[in-house]
Design a protein around this motif. Structure first.
Motif, mmCIF file in Angstrom:
data_model
loop_
_atom_site.group_PDB
_atom_site.id
_atom_site.type_symbol
_atom_site.label_atom_id
_atom_site.label_comp_id
_atom_site.label_asym_id
_atom_site.label_seq_id
_atom_site.Cartn_x
_atom_site.Cartn_y
_atom_site.Cartn_z
ATOM 1 N N THR A 40 0.771 -1.229 -0.142
ATOM 2 C CA THR A 40 -0.066 -0.108 0.089
ATOM 3 C C THR A 40 0.841 1.266 0.125
ATOM 4 O O THR A 40 1.709 1.335 0.641
ATOM 5 C CB THR A 40 -1.097 -0.211 1.239
ATOM 6 O OG1 THR A 40 -1.840 -1.128 1.146
ATOM 7 C CG2 THR A 40 -1.684 1.339 1.308
ATOM 8 N N ILE A 41 0.678 2.027 -0.741
ATOM 9 C CA ILE A 41 1.445 3.520 -1.004
ATOM 10 C C ILE A 41 0.325 4.468 -0.041
ATOM 11 O O ILE A 41 -0.678 4.605 -0.692
ATOM 12 C CB ILE A 41 1.354 3.933 -2.205
ATOM 13 C CG1 ILE A 41 2.200 2.865 -3.307
ATOM 14 C CG2 ILE A 41 2.135 5.364 -2.392
ATOM 15 C CD1 ILE A 41 3.655 2.506 -2.850
ATOM 16 N N MET A 42 1.007 4.899 0.936
ATOM 17 C CA MET A 42 0.052 5.766 1.746
ATOM 18 C C MET A 42 0.545 6.965 1.728
ATOM 19 O O MET A 42 1.786 7.276 2.099
ATOM 20 C CB MET A 42 0.035 5.225 3.166
ATOM 21 C CG MET A 42 -0.854 5.941 4.189
ATOM 22 S SD MET A 42 -0.947 5.151 5.859
ATOM 23 C CE MET A 42 0.368 5.543 6.564
ATOM 24 N N THR A 43 -0.230 8.091 1.645
ATOM 25 C CA THR A 43 0.135 9.610 1.620
ATOM 26 C C THR A 43 -0.343 10.025 2.914
ATOM 27 O O THR A 43 -1.398 9.618 3.614
ATOM 28 C CB THR A 43 -0.647 10.260 0.532
ATOM 29 O OG1 THR A 43 -1.925 10.530 0.624
ATOM 30 C CG2 THR A 43 -0.027 9.902 -0.818
ATOM 31 N N THR A 44 0.345 11.003 3.605
ATOM 32 C CA THR A 44 -0.097 11.386 4.937
ATOM 33 C C THR A 44 0.052 13.019 5.049
ATOM 34 O O THR A 44 0.334 13.648 3.818
ATOM 35 C CB THR A 44 1.041 10.975 5.887
ATOM 36 O OG1 THR A 44 2.310 11.089 5.724
ATOM 37 C CG2 THR A 44 0.795 9.483 6.019
ATOM 38 N N LYS A 45 -0.089 13.512 6.339
ATOM 39 C CA LYS A 45 0.023 14.865 6.611
ATOM 40 C C LYS A 45 -0.813 15.877 5.692
ATOM 41 O O LYS A 45 -0.341 17.027 5.586
ATOM 42 C CB LYS A 45 1.460 15.337 6.383
ATOM 43 C CG LYS A 45 2.378 14.492 7.433
ATOM 44 C CD LYS A 45 3.795 15.064 7.390
ATOM 45 C CE LYS A 45 4.738 14.649 8.618
ATOM 46 N NZ LYS A 45 5.878 15.106 8.699
ATOM 47 N N TRP A 46 -2.153 15.390 5.032
ATOM 48 C CA TRP A 46 -2.567 16.285 4.615
ATOM 49 C C TRP A 46 -3.347 17.538 5.460
ATOM 50 O O TRP A 46 -3.473 18.427 4.734
ATOM 51 C CB TRP A 46 -3.911 15.586 3.859
ATOM 52 C CG TRP A 46 -3.307 14.325 2.861
ATOM 53 C CD1 TRP A 46 -3.162 13.291 2.915
ATOM 54 C CD2 TRP A 46 -3.176 15.022 1.616
ATOM 55 N NE1 TRP A 46 -2.831 12.836 1.614
ATOM 56 C CE2 TRP A 46 -2.701 13.864 0.889
ATOM 57 C CE3 TRP A 46 -2.781 16.085 0.850
ATOM 58 C CZ2 TRP A 46 -2.119 13.642 -0.412
ATOM 59 C CZ3 TRP A 46 -2.424 16.183 -0.382
ATOM 60 C CH2 TRP A 46 -2.135 14.874 -1.075
ATOM 61 N N ASP A 47 -3.471 17.140 6.805
ATOM 62 C CA ASP A 47 -3.867 18.337 7.636
ATOM 63 C C ASP A 47 -2.853 19.388 7.836
ATOM 64 O O ASP A 47 -3.389 20.527 8.430
ATOM 65 C CB ASP A 47 -4.472 17.630 8.834
ATOM 66 C CG ASP A 47 -3.372 16.817 9.718
ATOM 67 O OD1 ASP A 47 -2.506 16.258 8.705
ATOM 68 O OD2 ASP A 47 -3.378 16.674 10.983
ATOM 69 N N LYS A 48 -1.615 19.132 7.301
ATOM 70 C CA LYS A 48 -0.690 20.097 7.495
ATOM 71 C C LYS A 48 -0.750 21.321 6.467
ATOM 72 O O LYS A 48 0.103 22.339 6.543
ATOM 73 C CB LYS A 48 0.898 19.398 7.703
ATOM 74 C CG LYS A 48 0.915 18.340 8.759
ATOM 75 C CD LYS A 48 0.886 19.118 10.233
ATOM 76 C CE LYS A 48 1.152 17.995 11.196
ATOM 77 N NZ LYS A 48 0.984 18.668 12.496
ATOM 78 N N ILE A 49 -1.497 21.237 5.534
ATOM 79 C CA ILE A 49 -1.530 21.939 4.334
ATOM 80 C C ILE A 49 -2.523 22.786 4.376
ATOM 81 O O ILE A 49 -3.791 22.308 4.814
ATOM 82 C CB ILE A 49 -1.978 21.076 2.905
ATOM 83 C CG1 ILE A 49 -0.649 19.743 2.743
ATOM 84 C CG2 ILE A 49 -1.697 21.823 1.950
ATOM 85 C CD1 ILE A 49 -0.752 18.974 1.667
ATOM 86 N N SER A 50 -2.440 24.088 4.087
ATOM 87 C CA SER A 50 -3.683 25.169 4.080
ATOM 88 C C SER A 50 -4.553 24.812 3.077
ATOM 89 O O SER A 50 -4.384 24.244 2.162
ATOM 90 C CB SER A 50 -2.748 26.702 4.063
ATOM 91 O OG SER A 50 -2.374 26.674 2.440
ATOM 92 N N GLU A 51 -5.717 25.484 3.471
ATOM 93 C CA GLU A 51 -7.041 25.340 2.530
ATOM 94 C C GLU A 51 -6.622 26.030 0.828
ATOM 95 O O GLU A 51 -6.769 25.428 0.019
ATOM 96 C CB GLU A 51 -8.085 26.207 2.935
ATOM 97 C CG GLU A 51 -8.726 25.532 4.106
ATOM 98 C CD GLU A 51 -9.466 24.304 4.022
ATOM 99 O OE1 GLU A 51 -9.505 24.081 2.782
ATOM 100 O OE2 GLU A 51 -9.460 23.578 4.679
ATOM 101 N N ASP A 52 -5.903 26.985 1.087
ATOM 102 C CA ASP A 52 -5.426 27.733 -0.249
ATOM 103 C C ASP A 52 -4.344 26.561 -1.091
ATOM 104 O O ASP A 52 -4.469 26.723 -2.325
ATOM 105 C CB ASP A 52 -4.549 29.159 0.045
ATOM 106 C CG ASP A 52 -5.478 30.082 0.556
ATOM 107 O OD1 ASP A 52 -6.849 29.905 0.450
ATOM 108 O OD2 ASP A 52 -5.069 31.010 1.154
ATOM 109 N N ASP A 53 -3.522 25.907 -0.364
ATOM 110 C CA ASP A 53 -2.506 25.153 -1.097
ATOM 111 C C ASP A 53 -2.933 23.562 -1.511
ATOM 112 O O ASP A 53 -2.331 22.919 -2.030
ATOM 113 C CB ASP A 53 -1.245 25.225 -0.124
ATOM 114 C CG ASP A 53 -0.529 26.474 -0.064
ATOM 115 O OD1 ASP A 53 -1.092 27.294 -1.053
ATOM 116 O OD2 ASP A 53 0.105 26.704 0.793
#
Length: 443
Positions: free
Chosen positions: A222-235
């Protein structure tokens, strides 16, 4: 010692207080359970009648040691530590049998520890930490939907402050010790969603994953991506599109997700891996909500548990490529996964031959220069012709810069690394004992 009270564990020596084992045996807490039938050998569990290992253990892994059979492991331990250690191994067997093991691989800071703590519901880690503070590996046992799992947080490869071969030796010792008791259910590669592209270290780690697992095991990656909550709404929208493009365009990742051998072998045997975006609620293949780590901890944990149940509930019917190679008497440090670590990732390519993924090196007048800067020898042209792919002369048509399989390149200190294998076995036996104690307390 109650594992649940520990946050970290240093290096083990062969000094265990086994009084708790005998007390539990007298109380009837140590019970027998069947030996796993998947992903392990069918050898008898009895040590009687088992031939001695080809060479007396002297710290280096015996070439004829087969990962999986319980009888070979206990024979090794009795020969080196005496018959008094036998109850400890029996105890581990009683409480780890039918446990599923999942490797969680990625660079430091990718979000592996966060994912494991969320899925297990605790900050419990058993393992070893380097003196420099860089985490070598951590182990987290968990019970999911009534089944036992062990998540092994393994660092990625290629970082300047890491000894890749020493880390790989740890993983081999882990397989040797836990192999008789657990089923290797899969591997999760973790990368941060807040980066535009995979780093050089991550690309090297992916090459290693492919040779460690082999194409037949891609369906359990499984390729898992993380830390999406660290990105601002604009980005976020731009970061999401960048990640999707990377997953679609990166050839190394694409070969895992869409195995090129599937059309040859049939989708049941060679199927591709999966992508999982941790903390992203999907609606019709589009992100509809981002779950914050602190605000939505339960929801994130529920998502992770659902993914594990969906993809890893059924045990694989195939073995890791590295286990198959070692089963053919190839030393761990000469396996294809080891060759990836010994060479610069830009100097190698991977081709499927002889039923395994093989490492091919760049040819030229000056030969191959590995990461150590030393010239590497190449195999002669008398190499056996491949079974499933065109011969070497045809492979050259794919990329004329690569034509011969990589030969073993022993880095400085290789012999010392080999001698540490046995000490790593004792470390993993200590970790296995703590995991067995953990599961015993929770049943």
């Amino acid at each position: 010692m109650n594992v649940a009270s520990r946050n970290s564990v240093g290096d083990y020596s062969w000094v265990f207080d086994e009084s708790d084992l005998y007390l539990e045996a007298e109380a009837g807490l140590i019970s027998q359970c069947p030996t796993p039938t998947t992903n392990t050998s069918t050898d008898s569990d009895s040590e009687e009648g088992v031939e001695r290992l080809a060479d007396p253990p002297d710290g280096e892994r015996p070439h004829d040691l087969t990962t999986g059979p319980f009888s070979r492991l206990i024979k090794l331990i009795i020969e080196t530590k005496g018959v008094n250690s036998k109850p400890l191994v029996k105890y581990i067997k009683d409480h780890l049998c039918e446990t599923k093991l999942i490797f969680v691989v990625g660079q430091s800071g990718a979000g592996k520890s966060t994912f494991i703590s969320e899925i297990s519901g605790m900050e419990l880690h058993i393992g070893k930490t380097r003196n420099s503070g860089t985490k070598d590996y951590q182990v987290c046992p968990a019970i999911i939907d009534g089944e036992q799992y062990v998540f092994i947080d393994t660092p990625g490869f290629g970082a300047a402050d890491m000894d890749d071969m020493d880390c790989f030796c740890d993983i081999i010792a882990c397989l040797d010790v836990l192999g008789p008791f657990v089923t290797v259910a899969g591997l999760i590669f973790v990368t941060g969603g807040n980066q535009e592209r995979l780093t050089s270290q991550e690309l090297k780690t992916i090459q290693w994953i492919k040779c460690f697992c082999g194409p037949a095991f891609y369906g359990y990656i499984t390729i898992m991506t993380t830390k999406w909550d660290k990105i601002s709404e604009d980005d976020f929208a731009e970061a999401w599109e960048s990640m999707l493009s990377m997953l679609e365009e990166n050839l190394s990742v694409g070969e895992i997700l869409n195995s090129p051998n599937a059309s040859k072998r049939g989708s049941n045997q060679y199927r591709g891996g999966h992508v999982y975006h941790h903390g992203i609620v999907m609606d019709d293949n589009h992100p509809s909500m981002r779950l914050k780590r602190r605000r939505h901890r339960k929801e994130r944990a529920d998502m992770a548990v659902a993914m594990i149940k969906d993809r890893y509930k059924e045990a694989p019917g195939v073995k890791l490529q590295v286990i198959r190679e070692m089963g053919g008497n190839i030393p761990w440090h000469d396996t294809e996964a080891a060759k990836v670590l010994k060479h610069n990732r830009k100097d190698i390519k991977l081709y499927f031959q002889h039923g395994i993924l093989q490492v091919f090196v760049r040819s030229g007048e000056h030969g191959l220069t590995g990461e150590s800067g030393r010239s590497a020898r190449q195999l002669s042209t008398s190499h056996q012709q491949p079974i499933d792919e065109p011969p070497c002369v045809e492979v050259m048509k794919l990329d004329t810069g690569y034509c011969r399989p990589a030969e073993d390149v022993k880095p400085e200190g290789a012999e010392e690394q080999h001698r540490t294998w046995l000490s790593k076995v004792w470390t993993w036996l200590g970790i296995a004992k703590d995991m067995a104690m953990f599961f015993l307390r929770r049943h």
